[in-house]
Design an enzyme around this catalytic site. Structure first.
Site, PDB file in Angstrom:
ATOM      1  N   GLU A 161       0.875  -1.175   0.000  1.00 19.90           N
ATOM      2  CA  GLU A 161       0.000   0.000   0.000  1.00 19.90           C
ATOM      3  C   GLU A 161       0.908   1.220   0.000  1.00 19.90           C
ATOM      4  O   GLU A 161       1.426   1.626   1.038  1.00 19.90           O
ATOM      5  CB  GLU A 161      -0.912  -0.005   1.235  1.00 19.90           C
ATOM      6  CG  GLU A 161      -1.861  -1.177   1.319  1.00 19.90           C
ATOM      7  CD  GLU A 161      -2.950  -1.145   0.258  1.00 19.90           C
ATOM      8  OE1 GLU A 161      -3.071  -0.119  -0.449  1.00 19.90           O
ATOM      9  OE2 GLU A 161      -3.672  -2.144   0.129  1.00 19.90           O
TER      10      GLU A 161
ATOM     11  N   CYS B 289      -2.580   8.839   2.631  1.00 20.67           N
ATOM     12  CA  CYS B 289      -2.281   8.330   1.291  1.00 20.67           C
ATOM     13  C   CYS B 289      -3.436   8.615   0.339  1.00 20.67           C
ATOM     14  O   CYS B 289      -3.249   8.647  -0.877  1.00 20.67           O
ATOM     15  CB  CYS B 289      -1.970   6.833   1.340  1.00 20.67           C
ATOM     16  SG  CYS B 289      -3.210   5.849   2.178  1.00 20.67           S
TER      17      CYS B 289
END
Length: 508
Positions: free
Chosen positions: A261, A295
């Site tokens: 990720e 993010c």
């Protein structure tokens, strides 16, 4: 929160390694944790050394041999109790997340709520680790597939979500029958130690094997050791694309598995048919929430030329209303960046944007004064840019928002997809055709694509992750649990003959 932190000080100051029920002393370097809120030293911990690393990996491996034999619903019951423990300590843990990381108190509480939610999800999952029954081409044969625990899951998490992302991995991995080794960011070690303290009580009450949950406080060196260790078949890593490429290379070289990720460079397309009020709210929160350190933070707004000036003015007006300060004060919208290195990256990105031709309609600055004494508070800013600027294709973990124009939806989608990252995306439109185009195979190339909500934030029921330089990993909901297990195909011959596949005849 003060009592909670004091307990952590007492239990953590001389510890860099733990394996669930008790801590192992470490002789590694001392790592202080300073709050970006006020610059104060919260506590210091010893980093894990090589001996501690070996002890943890060995104990995690030994614990796996027993833990995998527990029925999955029994493992789920332990996770259910962890969820209840988190409910009990939601307020102090949420405050610690806010104070050590710098996100708003509401977001800190929200992060703990994500942990509670994934516990609930994992409990249900513990009774649904299903396989398939497959029709065999041979008479008198039954064929099916099943899933088995993979072993040790190594979890490398980032500072911006110091507890939630670990829980996405750990809770699913535990109900799947694995043990976990967690290396949190060295910037937020106390949040990790707090979680380990809370679950240790639950594990002790349920006689969970020591080593099911392990913690390694360490820097890049420990992460590299985890990625290279063949005893850890799965590494789940959250962080920068640069870090992820290093992890992926190390894990792939030993034919291990990884869940990555990584970076995001997320865009919202503002259609001429958008609900402007919803679009402004979603864009502003996406850009300034967690001070732009998610993010999934909104980095780019791609605005239709017909509404560009109107929307730009609304955006500037909203930015002027932002309150920046102590994130534990619920009236503030924006807290600090994690540290002064992040501040320097913010300033460098602003300078680079200006050099490339960017026009700042809301100027950036480092805030000064007694309320900002940590030196980590910055002004969220907005720059008008062209889509091809190099800085626009780069992810800066800070509240810098780039805005640009488009003429057609096809052009807007092409601009959105032109960056290397592919995590989250959104379109603001009341036009059904535009929405469906955005969600089609010719639309967004991101792992997450939303309509009339922003890029930031995700529910645990859906698989979370992205494509391209975001890494391709999936965590949390849907069938992400399969990443933590190994698939096995089984065929049983219950007939009195041995027919061969593909009709092959073999006579002896």
């Amino acid at each position: 929160m003060s009592n909670f932190i004091e307990k952590l000080r007492i239990r953590s100051v001389n510890q860099g390694v733990c394996t669930g029920q008790y801590y192992i002393g470490s002789s590694g370097a001392i790592q202080p944790s300073y709050s970006p809120v006020d610059g104060a030293l919260i506590a210091s911990v010893y980093m894990a050394d090589d001996d501690g690393f070996e002890t943890v990996v060995r104990k995690a491996g030994e614990a796996f041999l027993e833990w995998r034999s527990w029925p999955a619903p029994k493992r789920g019951e332990v996770v259910r109790q962890i969820g209840n423990k988190l409910r009990e300590y939601k307020a102090p843990l949420g405050k610690l997340v806010s104070y050590e990381m710098g996100k708003s108190l509401q977001e800190g509480m929200g992060e703990v709520q994500e942990m509670i939610d994934i516990c609930d999800f994992a409990v249900g999952l513990s009774r649904q680790l299903y396989g398939l029954t497959i029709q065999s081409e041979r008479p008198g044969h039954r064929m099916y597939e099943q899933w088995h625990p993979i072993g040790i899951t190594g979890i490398i998490s980032a500072f911006n979500f110091p507890v939630a992302v670990w829980s996405w991995n750990a809770m699913l991995s535990w109900v799947c029958g694995n043990t976990c080794i967690w290396k949190p960011s060295e910037k937020t070690p106390l949040c990790a130690i707090a979680c380990q303290n809370l679950i240790a009580d639950v594990f002790a009450q349920n006689n969970v094997p020591e080593g099911v949950s392990c913690l390694l406080i360490g820097d890049k060196y420990i992460g590299e050791k985890m990625a290279a260790d063949t005893r850890i078949p799965l590494i789940s890593a959250t962080g920068s694309t640069r870090m992820g490429k290093s992890v992926a290379t190390a894990v792939a070289s030993r034919l291990g598995k990884s869940i990555l990720e990584l970076g995001g460079n997320n865009a919202v397309i503002i259609s001429k048919d958008a609900d402007m009020d919803i679009a402004v709210l979603g864009s502003v929160f996406g850009a300034v929430g967690t001070a732009g350190q998610r993010c999934t933070s909104t980095r780019r707004l791609i605005i239709h030329e017909a509404v560009y000036e109107t929307f730009k003015n609304k955006l500037v007006s909203a930015y002027r209303q932002l309150k920046i300060g102590d994130p534990l004060n619920g009236e503030n919208h924006v807290g600090p960046l994690i540290d002064t290195d992040a501040v320097n990256n913010y300033l460098e990105a602003i300078a680079t944007c200006k050099q490339q031709g960017g026009n700042f309609i809301v100027e950036g600055a480092v805030l000064e004064g007694s309320a900002y004494k940590s030196g980590c508070y910055v002004q969220p800013c907005i720059a008008e840019v062209l889509p091809h600027y190099a800085i626009v294709h780069h992810e800066t973990f800070a509240p810098i928002l780039y805005i640009m124009k488009y003429k057609t939806m096809e052009e807007a989608i092409a601009i959105q997809n032109s960056v290397p990252q592919g995590l989250s995306s959104a379109v603001m439109t009341l036009n059904l055709r535009e929405a469906e185009l955005f969600l089609s195979g010719a639309g967004s190339d991101c792992g997450i694509a939303n309509v009339n909500i922003g890029t930031s934030g995700a529910e645990i029921g859906g698989a979370f992750g992205g494509e391209k330089e975001t890494g391709g990993g999936r965590e949390s909901g849907s069938d992400a649990w399969k990443s933590y297990m190994r698939r096995q195909t089984n065929t049983i011959n219950w007939s009195t003959q041995l027919p061969l596949a593909q009709g092959i005849v073999f006579n002896i």
